[in-house]
Motif scaffolding. Structure first.
Motif, mmCIF file in Angstrom:
data_model
loop_
_atom_site.group_PDB
_atom_site.id
_atom_site.type_symbol
_atom_site.label_atom_id
_atom_site.label_comp_id
_atom_site.label_asym_id
_atom_site.label_seq_id
_atom_site.Cartn_x
_atom_site.Cartn_y
_atom_site.Cartn_z
ATOM 1 N N ARG A 90 40.825 28.930 39.390
ATOM 2 C CA ARG A 90 40.627 30.176 38.622
ATOM 3 C C ARG A 90 41.607 30.257 37.466
ATOM 4 N N THR A 131 41.080 36.845 43.584
ATOM 5 C CA THR A 131 40.998 35.739 42.624
ATOM 6 C C THR A 131 39.558 35.491 42.210
ATOM 7 N N GLY A 143 38.112 36.359 38.543
ATOM 8 C CA GLY A 143 37.557 35.275 37.738
ATOM 9 C C GLY A 143 36.143 35.571 37.275
#
Length: 215
Positions: free
Chosen positions: A127, A198, A202
């Motif tokens: 990411r 995350t 992303g």
């Protein structure tokens, strides 16, 4: 003569000051990383506590450099460039180091937890690389992609996760205890939260800025 002196003073004031306090704090945070890595592997009683202390120290410098830069109007492009890099290098280095020490993860579910942690850290690293590349493309088009709130929560969860892991393992080194296992479990839970944030962060970056790739 006076006009020349005033002009020279104005030019000197316009020159960017590289070695100001915020930038020095940022550089010091980057220098902490190799020391952190070395102490992680040097096996002596309490070395994980020392790593935890270094990590806390680095986190404090992260808070201070931004606050000082804003208060004294020392915000510069160099600081904007180095500060997020220093943060990511420290946290990602710490997470990767954890994978080399199975004792952080084998308290629960054995090797399966190590597989979970490895996949999670891979997602986190991927990411960061994708978003960094995305920002470079945006910058080449004259656009700036600022950090969103989810991204900030993601960074916090990663930092707290690493801190709990180090502190819990430091306790376990001194004596096996239920409290040390509870601290470790909190670290595992925060890792799970960090992985979820995350992914969400992303996807959010890509969806909000997909127009950049269409140019």
């Amino acid at each position: 003569m006076i006009d020349n002196e005033e002009t020279q003073k104005n030019e000197e004031q316009k020159k960017p000051v590289i070695w100001n306090i915020p930038n020095i704090l940022t550089f010091s945070r980057m220098l902490i990383v190799p020391v952190f890595v070395a102490l992680f592997y040097v096996n002596f009683t309490g070395h994980f506590f020392v790593c935890f202390g270094l990590f806390v120290l680095a986190s404090v410098t992260d808070l201070l450099d931004g606050a000082i830069a804003r208060k004294h109007n020392l915000v510069a492009n160099l600081g904007k460039f180095l500060d997020p890099i220093a943060d990511k290098v420290l946290v990602l280095t710490g997470l990767v180091l954890l994978l080399t020490a199975p004792q952080f993860f084998n308290h629960y579910l054995g090797d399966r937890m190590i597989i979970f942690a490895g996949c999670g850290v891979a997602i986190i690293v991927a990411r960061e690389l994708i978003v960094s590349g995305f920002r470079m493309v945006a910058a080449s088009s004259g656009e700036i992609i600022a950090a969103d709130r989810i991204g900030k929560y993601k960074t916090l969860s990663q930092s707290f996760c690493l801190g709990f892991f180090l502190f819990g393992e430091g306790l376990r080194q001194l004596a096996e205890s239920t409290f040390a296992k509870v601290i470790n479990l909190i670290g595992l839970s925060l890792l799970g939260i960090a992985i979820i944030l995350t992914i969400v962060s992303g996807v959010n970056y890509l969806v909000k800025n997909i127009h950049i790739l269409k140019k």
